[in-house]
Design an enzyme around this catalytic site. Structure first.
Site, PDB file in Angstrom:
ATOM      1  N   SER A 152     -12.037 -51.278   3.408  1.00 49.32           N
ATOM      2  CA  SER A 152     -10.851 -51.990   3.897  1.00 49.32           C
ATOM      3  C   SER A 152     -11.307 -53.376   4.305  1.00 49.32           C
ATOM      4  O   SER A 152     -12.458 -53.559   4.725  1.00 49.32           O
ATOM      5  CB  SER A 152     -10.273 -51.268   5.108  1.00 49.32           C
ATOM      6  N   TYR A 165     -11.771 -47.532  13.119  1.00 48.54           N
ATOM      7  CA  TYR A 165     -11.482 -47.540  11.674  1.00 48.54           C
ATOM      8  C   TYR A 165     -12.336 -48.628  10.985  1.00 48.54           C
ATOM      9  O   TYR A 165     -12.989 -48.374   9.963  1.00 48.54           O
ATOM     10  CB  TYR A 165      -9.988 -47.811  11.472  1.00 48.54           C
TER      11      TYR A 165
HETATM   12  N1  LIG Z   1      -2.835 -48.591   2.878  1.00 48.16           N
HETATM   13  C1  LIG Z   1      -3.561 -49.649   3.133  1.00 48.16           C
HETATM   14  O1  LIG Z   1      -2.995 -50.740   3.396  1.00 48.16           O
HETATM   15  C2  LIG Z   1      -5.060 -49.588   3.076  1.00 48.16           C
HETATM   16  C3  LIG Z   1      -5.769 -50.779   3.240  1.00 48.16           C
HETATM   17  C4  LIG Z   1      -7.148 -50.731   3.181  1.00 48.16           C
HETATM   18  C5  LIG Z   1      -7.799 -49.537   2.950  1.00 48.16           C
HETATM   19  N2  LIG Z   1      -7.091 -48.386   2.803  1.00 48.16           N
HETATM   20  C6  LIG Z   1      -7.837 -47.164   2.544  1.00 48.16           C
HETATM   21  O2  LIG Z   1      -7.358 -46.557   1.357  1.00 48.16           O
HETATM   22  C7  LIG Z   1      -7.537 -45.148   1.410  1.00 48.16           C
HETATM   23  C8  LIG Z   1      -6.242 -44.439   1.089  1.00 48.16           C
HETATM   24  O3  LIG Z   1      -5.295 -44.753   2.081  1.00 48.16           O
HETATM   25  P1  LIG Z   1      -3.717 -44.715   1.855  1.00 48.16           P
HETATM   26  O4  LIG Z   1      -3.188 -45.929   2.525  1.00 48.16           O
HETATM   27  O5  LIG Z   1      -3.403 -44.475   0.437  1.00 48.16           O
HETATM   28  O6  LIG Z   1      -3.341 -43.474   2.790  1.00 48.16           O
HETATM   29  P2  LIG Z   1      -2.509 -42.131   2.487  1.00 48.16           P
HETATM   30  O7  LIG Z   1      -2.366 -41.512   3.829  1.00 48.16           O
HETATM   31  O8  LIG Z   1      -1.287 -42.440   1.700  1.00 48.16           O
HETATM   32  O9  LIG Z   1      -3.512 -41.270   1.596  1.00 48.16           O
HETATM   33  C9  LIG Z   1      -4.675 -40.697   2.103  1.00 48.16           C
HETATM   34  C10 LIG Z   1      -4.840 -39.319   1.509  1.00 48.16           C
HETATM   35  O10 LIG Z   1      -6.079 -38.778   1.982  1.00 48.16           O
HETATM   36  C11 LIG Z   1      -5.871 -37.402   2.240  1.00 48.16           C
HETATM   37  N3  LIG Z   1      -6.860 -36.903   3.202  1.00 48.16           N
HETATM   38  C12 LIG Z   1      -6.956 -37.149   4.530  1.00 48.16           C
HETATM   39  N4  LIG Z   1      -7.964 -36.468   5.067  1.00 48.16           N
HETATM   40  C13 LIG Z   1      -8.549 -35.768   4.056  1.00 48.16           C
HETATM   41  C14 LIG Z   1      -9.641 -34.875   3.982  1.00 48.16           C
HETATM   42  N5  LIG Z   1     -10.335 -34.529   5.068  1.00 48.16           N
HETATM   43  N6  LIG Z   1      -9.963 -34.341   2.778  1.00 48.16           N
HETATM   44  C15 LIG Z   1      -9.254 -34.660   1.666  1.00 48.16           C
HETATM   45  N7  LIG Z   1      -8.197 -35.486   1.681  1.00 48.16           N
HETATM   46  C16 LIG Z   1      -7.850 -36.046   2.868  1.00 48.16           C
HETATM   47  C17 LIG Z   1      -4.451 -37.311   2.793  1.00 48.16           C
HETATM   48  O11 LIG Z   1      -3.933 -35.994   2.679  1.00 48.16           O
HETATM   49  C18 LIG Z   1      -3.730 -38.332   1.909  1.00 48.16           C
HETATM   50  O12 LIG Z   1      -3.174 -37.717   0.762  1.00 48.16           O
HETATM   51  C19 LIG Z   1      -8.092 -44.842   2.793  1.00 48.16           C
HETATM   52  O13 LIG Z   1      -9.499 -44.717   2.716  1.00 48.16           O
HETATM   53  C20 LIG Z   1      -7.705 -46.055   3.591  1.00 48.16           C
HETATM   54  O14 LIG Z   1      -8.555 -46.264   4.677  1.00 48.16           O
HETATM   55  C21 LIG Z   1      -5.729 -48.388   2.864  1.00 48.16           C
END
Ligand SMILES: NC(=O)c1ccc[n+]([C@@H]2O[C@H](COP(=O)([O-])OP(=O)(O)OC[C@H]3O[C@@H](n4cnc5c(N)ncnc54)[C@H](O)[C@@H]3O)[C@@H](O)[C@H]2O)c1
Length: 273
Positions: A152, A165
């Site tokens: 991130s 985080y």
């Molecule tokens: N959304 C953003 O703006 C953003 C920005 C930067 C980084 N990220 C990163 O991108 C990644 C995905 O995030 P997102 O925004 O799509 O979130 P999201 O919540 O839509 O998806 C995350 C998924 O991970 C799964 N998950 C959580 N814990 C788990 C575990 N222990 N084992 C297996 N699966 C698990 C959840 O069930 C969910 O389906 C994350 O690593 C997040 O930190 C997101």
């Protein structure tokens, strides 16, 4: 014969946390590119994907990335189904906004505590280590593979109200750098992707927005204005999930064959380091 620019047809790809948000968009793009995708997630419900005659195959594996035995079984299943593991995208992640110290109320629900620390570090750091270790056992044996770690921009910049985080994502950046040194000589590439503000995913619940707004002493409405402010993000909009997915597929391909050990930000100019 390769029929596409990325040449991902028939590759065996694991995407963790692929039932929602970025992971789902990444899995869909790999399928579009003809790769076979193991969609791994804690969510017991199988997500829906668009599949046509040119898509790769999809299997859904209920996986908790923090459970070593579970991860081992998942990688074994993928090898049985698709023959090997070519790419793993360590995408599963969680975020629980909290302040180091809440001077409005001691031990408030928005103050960092050991429970929040352990939950976030477990999924975001231990999960990445466990999954990478199992997948790279297969990759090292055949002298080829790609590990892609979802970071991130907060891991590069730090983030008010998201210190744990951001720390977890910086740890992931460090994995990327260190593993590139260990695994590069064995034919395995390791890269990171650091998104900035994106269109809403499962992560952006109202509870998440309320907590983050609280830690910044602003309203949820003010927080939302920041999603498209040019003073925060020079391009003046949130990123599309497909824009992250495109980068991940490119990095997984031979087209990115000399990109290794770095975390690439996809943040509309929000982070420039
Ligand atoms: N959304 C953003 O703006 C953003 C920005 C930067 C980084 N990220 C990163 O991108 C990644 C995905 O995030 P997102 O925004 O799509 O979130 P999201 O919540 O839509 O998806 C995350 C998924 O991970 C799964 N998950 C959580 N814990 C788990 C575990 N222990 N084992 C297996 N699966 C698990 C959840 O069930 C969910 O389906 C994350 O690593 C997040 O930190 C997101």
């Amino acid at each position: 014969m390769q029929i596409s620019w990325l040449g991902l047809e028939g590759k065996s790809v694991i995407v963790t946390g692929a039932a929602s948000g970025i992971g789902k968009a990444v899995a869909q793009e790999f399928l579009n590119c003809g790769a076979n995708v193991a969609v791994c997630d804690l969510n017991p419900q199988t997500p829906e994907f668009e599949i046509n005659e040119n898509s790769g195959k999809m299997i859904y594996l209920h996986t908790n990335v923090c459970d070593a035995q579970n991860v081992k079984e998942t990688v074994k299943r993928v090898c049985e189904e698709f023959g090997t593991v070519d790419v793993i995208v360590n995408n599963a992640g969680i975020n629980i906004p909290s302040l180091l110290v809440d001077d409005k109320e001691e031990h408030s629900k928005y103050e960092l505590n050991e429970n929040i620390y352990e939950k976030v570090m477990d999924v975001n750091v231990k999960g990445v280590y466990l999954c990478s270790q199992e997948a790279s056992r297969v990759m090292v044996k055949k002298g080829a593979g790609v590990i892609i770690n979802m970071s991130s921009e907060s891991g590069l910049e730090g983030s008010q109200g998201q210190s744990i985080y951001a720390a977890s994502k910086n740890a992931v950046n460090s994995f990327t750098r260190s593993w590139s040194k260990e695994l590069g000589p064995k034919g395995v590439r390791v890269v990171g992707v650091a998104p900035g503000i994106l269109e809403a995913t499962g992560l952006r619940t109202l509870a998440y927005e309320e907590a983050l707004a609280y830690t910044r002493n602003i309203t949820v409405e003010k927080l939302r204005e920041g999603y498209k402010s040019t003073s925060t993000t020079p391009l003046g909009r949130s990123g599309k999930l497909s824009e992250v997915a495109n980068l991940v597929c490119f990095l997984a391909s031979e087209r990115a064959g000399y990109i290794h050990g770095v975390t690439i930000n996809v943040a509309g100019g929000k982070t420039r380091g």
